[in-house]
Motif scaffolding. Structure first.
Motif, mmCIF file in Angstrom:
data_model
loop_
_atom_site.group_PDB
_atom_site.id
_atom_site.type_symbol
_atom_site.label_atom_id
_atom_site.label_comp_id
_atom_site.label_asym_id
_atom_site.label_seq_id
_atom_site.Cartn_x
_atom_site.Cartn_y
_atom_site.Cartn_z
ATOM 1 N N CYS A 195 52.591 37.546 35.468
ATOM 2 C CA CYS A 195 52.996 37.810 36.848
ATOM 3 C C CYS A 195 52.971 39.316 37.107
ATOM 4 C CB CYS A 195 54.415 37.314 37.102
ATOM 5 S SG CYS A 195 54.676 35.584 36.789
ATOM 6 N N CYS A 196 52.843 39.664 38.353
ATOM 7 C CA CYS A 196 52.928 41.061 38.760
ATOM 8 C C CYS A 196 54.397 41.459 38.784
ATOM 9 C CB CYS A 196 52.295 41.247 40.133
ATOM 10 S SG CYS A 196 52.290 42.974 40.662
ATOM 11 N N ASP A 197 54.727 42.582 38.159
ATOM 12 C CA ASP A 197 56.109 43.048 38.056
ATOM 13 C C ASP A 197 56.569 43.802 39.307
ATOM 14 O OD1 ASP A 197 58.493 43.251 36.606
ATOM 15 O OD2 ASP A 197 57.972 45.250 35.862
ATOM 16 N N ILE A 198 55.669 44.086 40.223
ATOM 17 C CA ILE A 198 55.997 44.824 41.441
ATOM 18 C C ILE A 198 56.539 43.857 42.494
ATOM 19 C CG2 ILE A 198 55.034 46.244 43.302
ATOM 20 C CD1 ILE A 198 55.056 47.667 40.636
ATOM 21 N N ASN A 199 57.576 44.286 43.202
ATOM 22 C CA ASN A 199 58.124 43.480 44.292
ATOM 23 C C ASN A 199 57.246 43.671 45.523
ATOM 24 O OD1 ASN A 199 60.296 42.497 42.858
ATOM 25 N ND2 ASN A 199 61.583 44.243 43.366
ATOM 26 N N LEU A 200 56.378 42.716 45.780
ATOM 27 C CA LEU A 200 55.459 42.777 46.911
ATOM 28 C C LEU A 200 56.128 42.230 48.156
ATOM 29 C CD1 LEU A 200 52.294 41.380 45.120
ATOM 30 C CD2 LEU A 200 52.887 43.771 45.487
ATOM 31 N N ASP A 201 55.799 42.817 49.316
ATOM 32 C CA ASP A 201 56.319 42.246 50.555
ATOM 33 C C ASP A 201 55.498 41.005 50.920
ATOM 34 O OD1 ASP A 201 53.981 43.071 51.842
ATOM 35 O OD2 ASP A 201 54.939 44.757 52.853
ATOM 36 N N GLU A 202 55.854 40.351 51.991
ATOM 37 C CA GLU A 202 55.234 39.073 52.359
ATOM 38 C C GLU A 202 53.722 39.199 52.578
ATOM 39 O OE1 GLU A 202 55.677 35.783 55.903
ATOM 40 O OE2 GLU A 202 57.423 36.976 55.359
ATOM 41 N N ASP A 203 53.299 40.254 53.275
ATOM 42 C CA ASP A 203 51.870 40.446 53.543
ATOM 43 C C ASP A 203 51.097 40.751 52.264
ATOM 44 O OD1 ASP A 203 52.232 40.040 56.269
ATOM 45 O OD2 ASP A 203 52.615 42.172 56.648
ATOM 46 N N GLU A 204 51.671 41.612 51.412
ATOM 47 C CA GLU A 204 51.017 41.947 50.157
ATOM 48 C C GLU A 204 50.916 40.721 49.251
ATOM 49 O OE1 GLU A 204 52.271 46.609 49.579
ATOM 50 O OE2 GLU A 204 53.684 45.055 48.969
ATOM 51 N N MET A 205 51.956 39.906 49.237
ATOM 52 C CA MET A 205 51.948 38.706 48.405
ATOM 53 C C MET A 205 50.887 37.718 48.892
ATOM 54 S SD MET A 205 52.988 37.126 45.787
ATOM 55 C CE MET A 205 54.529 37.759 45.200
ATOM 56 N N TYR A 206 50.733 37.589 50.210
ATOM 57 C CA TYR A 206 49.701 36.705 50.761
ATOM 58 C C TYR A 206 48.316 37.165 50.319
ATOM 59 C CZ TYR A 206 46.532 34.402 53.942
ATOM 60 O OH TYR A 206 45.488 33.692 54.450
ATOM 61 N N LYS A 207 48.061 38.469 50.415
ATOM 62 C CA LYS A 207 46.765 39.001 49.997
ATOM 63 C C LYS A 207 46.549 38.780 48.506
ATOM 64 C CE LYS A 207 46.500 42.597 53.503
ATOM 65 N NZ LYS A 207 46.513 44.048 53.729
ATOM 66 N N MET B 269 38.168 53.313 47.798
ATOM 67 C CA MET B 269 38.962 52.895 46.647
ATOM 68 C C MET B 269 38.174 51.935 45.766
ATOM 69 S SD MET B 269 42.878 52.076 47.683
ATOM 70 C CE MET B 269 43.919 52.784 46.475
ATOM 71 N N GLN B 270 38.505 51.969 44.510
ATOM 72 C CA GLN B 270 37.818 51.117 43.552
ATOM 73 C C GLN B 270 38.538 49.770 43.434
ATOM 74 O OE1 GLN B 270 37.816 52.770 39.621
ATOM 75 N NE2 GLN B 270 35.715 52.128 39.291
ATOM 76 N N ALA B 271 37.783 48.724 43.199
ATOM 77 C CA ALA B 271 38.368 47.396 43.019
ATOM 78 C C ALA B 271 39.246 47.385 41.776
ATOM 79 C CB ALA B 271 37.278 46.347 42.896
ATOM 80 N N THR B 272 40.347 46.654 41.851
ATOM 81 C CA THR B 272 41.292 46.595 40.733
ATOM 82 C C THR B 272 41.267 45.223 40.087
ATOM 83 O OG1 THR B 272 43.087 45.966 42.217
ATOM 84 C CG2 THR B 272 42.819 48.301 41.764
ATOM 85 N N ASN B 273 41.678 45.184 38.840
ATOM 86 C CA ASN B 273 41.737 43.947 38.095
ATOM 87 C C ASN B 273 43.156 43.808 37.560
ATOM 88 O OD1 ASN B 273 41.472 41.773 36.404
ATOM 89 N ND2 ASN B 273 39.811 42.628 35.200
ATOM 90 N N CYS B 274 43.881 42.792 37.986
ATOM 91 C CA CYS B 274 45.283 42.613 37.591
ATOM 92 C C CYS B 274 45.446 42.505 36.078
ATOM 93 C CB CYS B 274 45.873 41.380 38.257
ATOM 94 S SG CYS B 274 46.083 41.557 40.034
ATOM 95 N N GLU B 275 44.481 41.920 35.409
ATOM 96 C CA GLU B 275 44.599 41.732 33.966
ATOM 97 C C GLU B 275 44.581 43.050 33.207
ATOM 98 O OE1 GLU B 275 41.607 38.936 32.873
ATOM 99 O OE2 GLU B 275 42.553 37.327 34.001
ATOM 100 N N GLU B 276 44.105 44.121 33.818
ATOM 101 C CA GLU B 276 44.086 45.442 33.189
ATOM 102 C C GLU B 276 45.253 46.311 33.631
ATOM 103 O OE1 GLU B 276 40.369 47.143 34.225
ATOM 104 O OE2 GLU B 276 39.217 45.757 32.993
ATOM 105 N N CYS B 277 46.093 45.823 34.504
ATOM 106 C CA CYS B 277 47.183 46.603 35.082
ATOM 107 C C CYS B 277 48.427 46.558 34.196
ATOM 108 C CB CYS B 277 47.520 46.058 36.467
ATOM 109 S SG CYS B 277 48.806 46.999 37.326
ATOM 110 N N SER B 278 49.129 47.689 34.101
ATOM 111 C CA SER B 278 50.352 47.734 33.298
ATOM 112 C C SER B 278 51.505 46.990 33.968
ATOM 113 C CB SER B 278 50.750 49.181 33.021
ATOM 114 O OG SER B 278 51.067 49.840 34.218
#
Length: 59
Positions: A22-34, A1-10
Motif C-alpha cells: 500500500c502507499c504510505d502517503i495519506n492521499l486526498d479523495e481526488d488523488e486516491m481516485y487517480k 514530469m517523468q512517469a512514476t512506478n509505485c513498486e520503486e517508491c519508498s
C-alpha cells in the motif's frame, strides 16, 4: 514530469494487516481516485527507493 512506478517508491510499503502493498502517503479523495484508476502517473510524493542514499550522505 517523468512517469512514476509505485513498486520503486519508498512510500510503497508492505502492510501486514491487509497482507498487501500500500502507499504510505495519506492521499486526498481526488488523488486516491487517480491512484486507484491507474491514471496517476506523475505522483508528487514519489521518492525512488535507494538503499544507498544514507551511505552517500556519510561520505
Amino acid at each position: 514530469m517523468q512517469a512514476t512506478n509505485c513498486e520503486e517508491c519508498s512510500n510503497y510499503i508492505y502492510d501486514d494487516e491487509c497482507e498487501c502493498y500500500c502507499c504510505d502517503i495519506n492521499l486526498d479523495e481526488d488523488e486516491m481516485y487517480k491512484f486507484m484508476s491507474g491514471t496517476y502517473y506523475n505522483c508528487p510524493y514519489y521518492d525512488r527507493y535507494d538503499e544507498y542514499k544514507i551511505v552517500r550522505k556519510q561520505n
